[in-house]
Design an enzyme around this catalytic site. Structure first.
Site, PDB file in Angstrom:
ATOM      1  N   GLN A  45       0.821  -1.216   0.000  1.00  0.00           N
ATOM      2  CA  GLN A  45       0.000   0.000   0.000  1.00  0.00           C
ATOM      3  C   GLN A  45       0.855   1.266   0.000  1.00  0.00           C
ATOM      4  O   GLN A  45       2.056   1.223   0.258  1.00  0.00           O
ATOM      5  CB  GLN A  45      -0.901  -0.007   1.239  1.00  0.00           C
ATOM      6  CG  GLN A  45      -0.133  -0.183   2.545  1.00  0.00           C
ATOM      7  CD  GLN A  45      -0.992  -0.754   3.660  1.00  0.00           C
ATOM      8  OE1 GLN A  45      -2.226  -0.704   3.622  1.00  0.00           O
ATOM      9  NE2 GLN A  45      -0.338  -1.317   4.673  1.00  0.00           N
ATOM     10  N   TYR A  75     -10.341   4.569  19.390  1.00  0.00           N
ATOM     11  CA  TYR A  75     -10.293   3.297  18.674  1.00  0.00           C
ATOM     12  C   TYR A  75      -9.433   2.266  19.405  1.00  0.00           C
ATOM     13  O   TYR A  75      -9.868   1.152  19.677  1.00  0.00           O
ATOM     14  CB  TYR A  75      -9.766   3.525  17.252  1.00  0.00           C
ATOM     15  CG  TYR A  75      -9.637   2.267  16.433  1.00  0.00           C
ATOM     16  CD1 TYR A  75     -10.758   1.662  15.882  1.00  0.00           C
ATOM     17  CD2 TYR A  75      -8.391   1.671  16.244  1.00  0.00           C
ATOM     18  CE1 TYR A  75     -10.634   0.493  15.140  1.00  0.00           C
ATOM     19  CE2 TYR A  75      -8.262   0.508  15.494  1.00  0.00           C
ATOM     20  CZ  TYR A  75      -9.383  -0.070  14.948  1.00  0.00           C
ATOM     21  OH  TYR A  75      -9.270  -1.229  14.213  1.00  0.00           O
ATOM     22  N   GLN A  76      -8.218   2.647  19.751  1.00  0.00           N
ATOM     23  CA  GLN A  76      -7.265   1.691  20.351  1.00  0.00           C
ATOM     24  C   GLN A  76      -7.758   1.192  21.703  1.00  0.00           C
ATOM     25  O   GLN A  76      -7.681  -0.008  22.010  1.00  0.00           O
ATOM     26  CB  GLN A  76      -5.895   2.345  20.534  1.00  0.00           C
ATOM     27  CG  GLN A  76      -5.444   3.245  19.410  1.00  0.00           C
ATOM     28  CD  GLN A  76      -4.852   2.505  18.231  1.00  0.00           C
ATOM     29  OE1 GLN A  76      -4.889   1.284  18.185  1.00  0.00           O
ATOM     30  NE2 GLN A  76      -4.327   3.245  17.286  1.00  0.00           N
ATOM     31  N   GLU A 120       1.151  -8.685  11.536  1.00  0.00           N
ATOM     32  CA  GLU A 120       0.949  -7.538  10.640  1.00  0.00           C
ATOM     33  C   GLU A 120       1.571  -7.879   9.290  1.00  0.00           C
ATOM     34  O   GLU A 120       2.702  -8.347   9.219  1.00  0.00           O
ATOM     35  CB  GLU A 120       1.615  -6.304  11.244  1.00  0.00           C
ATOM     36  CG  GLU A 120       1.851  -5.141  10.291  1.00  0.00           C
ATOM     37  CD  GLU A 120       0.570  -4.542   9.735  1.00  0.00           C
ATOM     38  OE1 GLU A 120      -0.332  -4.201  10.514  1.00  0.00           O
ATOM     39  OE2 GLU A 120       0.470  -4.443   8.487  1.00  0.00           O
ATOM     40  N   ASP A 151       0.998 -12.925   6.525  1.00  0.00           N
ATOM     41  CA  ASP A 151      -0.428 -13.001   6.258  1.00  0.00           C
ATOM     42  C   ASP A 151      -1.151 -13.636   7.447  1.00  0.00           C
ATOM     43  O   ASP A 151      -0.807 -14.742   7.885  1.00  0.00           O
ATOM     44  CB  ASP A 151      -0.658 -13.835   4.997  1.00  0.00           C
ATOM     45  CG  ASP A 151      -2.130 -14.077   4.744  1.00  0.00           C
ATOM     46  OD1 ASP A 151      -2.872 -13.074   4.661  1.00  0.00           O
ATOM     47  OD2 ASP A 151      -2.545 -15.248   4.689  1.00  0.00           O
ATOM     48  N   ALA A 152      -2.169 -12.956   7.952  1.00  0.00           N
ATOM     49  CA  ALA A 152      -2.854 -13.401   9.172  1.00  0.00           C
ATOM     50  C   ALA A 152      -3.569 -14.742   8.978  1.00  0.00           C
ATOM     51  O   ALA A 152      -3.551 -15.592   9.867  1.00  0.00           O
ATOM     52  CB  ALA A 152      -3.837 -12.340   9.627  1.00  0.00           C
ATOM     53  N   ASP A 170      -7.544  -5.737  14.110  1.00  0.00           N
ATOM     54  CA  ASP A 170      -7.421  -4.311  13.828  1.00  0.00           C
ATOM     55  C   ASP A 170      -6.990  -4.166  12.373  1.00  0.00           C
ATOM     56  O   ASP A 170      -5.842  -3.888  12.056  1.00  0.00           O
ATOM     57  CB  ASP A 170      -6.370  -3.707  14.766  1.00  0.00           C
ATOM     58  CG  ASP A 170      -6.059  -2.261  14.431  1.00  0.00           C
ATOM     59  OD1 ASP A 170      -6.873  -1.624  13.728  1.00  0.00           O
ATOM     60  OD2 ASP A 170      -4.995  -1.768  14.853  1.00  0.00           O
ATOM     61  N   TYR A 239     -12.979   8.944  11.452  1.00  0.00           N
ATOM     62  CA  TYR A 239     -13.515   7.856  10.626  1.00  0.00           C
ATOM     63  C   TYR A 239     -14.810   8.307   9.949  1.00  0.00           C
ATOM     64  O   TYR A 239     -15.531   9.142  10.511  1.00  0.00           O
ATOM     65  CB  TYR A 239     -13.767   6.605  11.481  1.00  0.00           C
ATOM     66  CG  TYR A 239     -12.519   5.873  11.900  1.00  0.00           C
ATOM     67  CD1 TYR A 239     -11.291   6.129  11.307  1.00  0.00           C
ATOM     68  CD2 TYR A 239     -12.553   4.922  12.907  1.00  0.00           C
ATOM     69  CE1 TYR A 239     -10.150   5.461  11.692  1.00  0.00           C
ATOM     70  CE2 TYR A 239     -11.395   4.239  13.307  1.00  0.00           C
ATOM     71  CZ  TYR A 239     -10.202   4.525  12.693  1.00  0.00           C
ATOM     72  OH  TYR A 239      -9.058   3.864  13.076  1.00  0.00           O
TER      73      TYR A 239
END
Lengths: 313, 313
Positions: A45, A75-76, A120, A151-152, A170, A239
């Site tokens: 990205q 958020y966190q 991540e 990759d998760a 997340d 957001y």
């Protein structure tokens, strides 16, 4: 703001330039840029960091605001403490995504936690956060944290069955690479990796903009998680529509009453001491987050039913 | 959204055109305009109505979005039912501002109400709403409603002492004409017009952007209202930072526990029947609205103390 509206209206290319995000068509929230601090392109990205005039430093991935220093606390703190305060003494936690480290910072407040895995996919996000967002990246300094770049879905497939007390997803919005993170196979690998009565907290979009996507996620999770499935939300100004939702699920086993946290953060030894103050989360905000407006209840009521669910039967 | 941010950054006049509102410097929320439906200038302000691509029709006063069809339910339902559900069988209600009629639509749900005064300074807002926002202006059709065009401070000065069970202030932001609506003399005239144990619900800005203004309003109200002073908030996507706050005060007399409504709307005969469904408000959302994040509690804690207050002592 009228000037802006008319300007956009009159500009021929306004559609192309301004209102092109499929996740929130027809609107845009702009922050004034004081200074561009970083621009880079990873394998996955485009990454941008800028100093805004009123929201502090801002992290942008592929043109979408991920966090600002002013409101990242909401958020966190919510995505970490909604699940971890809902079960007694969580020990093993997996964070999916969250390369900025903010969720780790919050998970680390829990003294019962012994092991934190984070998976991540983009190492550059971690590096950029360590350079520009030390208040978030501080989460990586905790010795309990184990960073896995990859990759998760792959990571979860190889995770021991029942390893985790809690999994926190997340992720970025389900467009492009993160698409599979809202699909059944992904949730099934998470359920498999959770212990009986373990919990998932998954970023779940905006109740104002993404009701159908929320419906889809809930219906998939109802099939996958045999405990309870709940929806909560929080106010996050940067957001789209100013809110973000969280899908909270538990696997079959000891029932989890998400709305009435058994593991109140105010009572946790050292959760606040020698750490930055909690800015958004407290036990009252935790319970309040599960209050849903009728327009959302009506949409999701057909799908959700569970003994301890806060969603309508 | 990166494109927009960079574009604004590069435009020389971006400061002037985009980020010039003193109430929320450094950010702007833009809705895509499909069609301008109305542009006019009253004695008090510029009035614009447009059809947006995703938020329905939008009312703009002096360049500031006042409401959209998509999310007006959150503001109108909360500002009306937070006060009216907190006291037993309200009979006499005053609405200050609210010329679009949306608050009247919600007040009219309460069967105990016998008389509703509304004092709106700008008749053109009423006329424009009747033409373009029938779903809001329907509020004017209730026979209990008495419309007064004029200055609210003037109106309140001549109001009989103790006439009202509830006063709802649906004003625009305190810049320009509405400035005096956040000052002590105005709140004093309201307190005087309320019966003992009567309630005020006053639009009270964003907890994310206007903490100091909220502090000022609370401290003025603490001096003026001898019952309790509370702060609540709701999610409204088209307002800056995506939230709007409400200041809820009661005069000396029967104590009012705002957080635990005695007059639950779900039990009100005919509050929902033959009317459009409630979209945002229910008793659960009512109580949840008083949950405040620590960052706000810390700011206001010095000012607020009251037996039934939901604000910290």
């Amino acid at each position: 703001m009228r000037n802006v509206i008319l300007l956009l209206f009159l500009e021929k290319d306004s559609k192309k330039v301004y209102f092109n995000n499929p996740m929130w068509p027809g609107e845009v929230h702009s922050l004034k840029v004081e200074k561009i601090l970083y621009k880079g392109k990873s394998e996955f990205q485009e990454i941008l960091v800028f100093e805004s005039s009123t929201y502090g430093k801002v992290l942008v991935l592929d043109g979408i605001i991920q966090l600002s220093e002013k409101d990242e606390c909401a958020y966190q703190e919510m995505i970490a403490h909604l699940p971890l305060c809902s079960i007694p003494s969580p020990k093993t936690v997996l964070v999916v995504g969250g390369g900025d480290g903010g969720v780790l910072r919050e998970v680390s407040r829990h003294p019962s936690v012994e092991h934190i895995d984070i998976c991540e996919i983009d190492k550059m996000v971690v590096d950029v956060s360590k350079k520009f967002f030390p208040q978030l990246a501080v989460g990586f300094q905790d010795p309990r944290v184990h960073l896995h770049i990859g990759d998760a879905t792959e990571f979860l497939r190889h995770a021991p069955k029942g390893k985790y007390d809690a999994v926190i997803v997340d992720s970025s919005d389900p467009v492009g690479p993160a698409q599979e993170l809202v699909e059944k196979p992904f949730f099934e690998t998470i359920a498999r990796a959770l212990r009986p009565g373990g919990v998932l907290c998954n970023m779940a979009e905006s109740m104002w903009l993404h009701t159908h996507l929320i419906q889809d996620m809930i219906s998939v999770c109802r099939e996958t998680f045999k405990g309870s499935v709940n929806y909560a939300w929080a106010s996050v100004p940067t957001y789209p529509s100013g809110v973000i939702g969280f899908l909270l699920c538990s696997t079959e086993g000891p029932p989890v009453d998400f709305k009435n946290p058994v593991n109140s953060i105010e009572k946790l030894e050292g959760a606040l001491k020698h750490k930055r103050e909690l800015r958004f989360y407290n036990s009252e905000m935790h319970s309040a987050a599960f209050a849903l407006p009728p327009f959302l209840r009506r949409e999701v009521s057909a799908l959700c039913h569970s003994s301890t669910s806060t969603l309508p039967r």
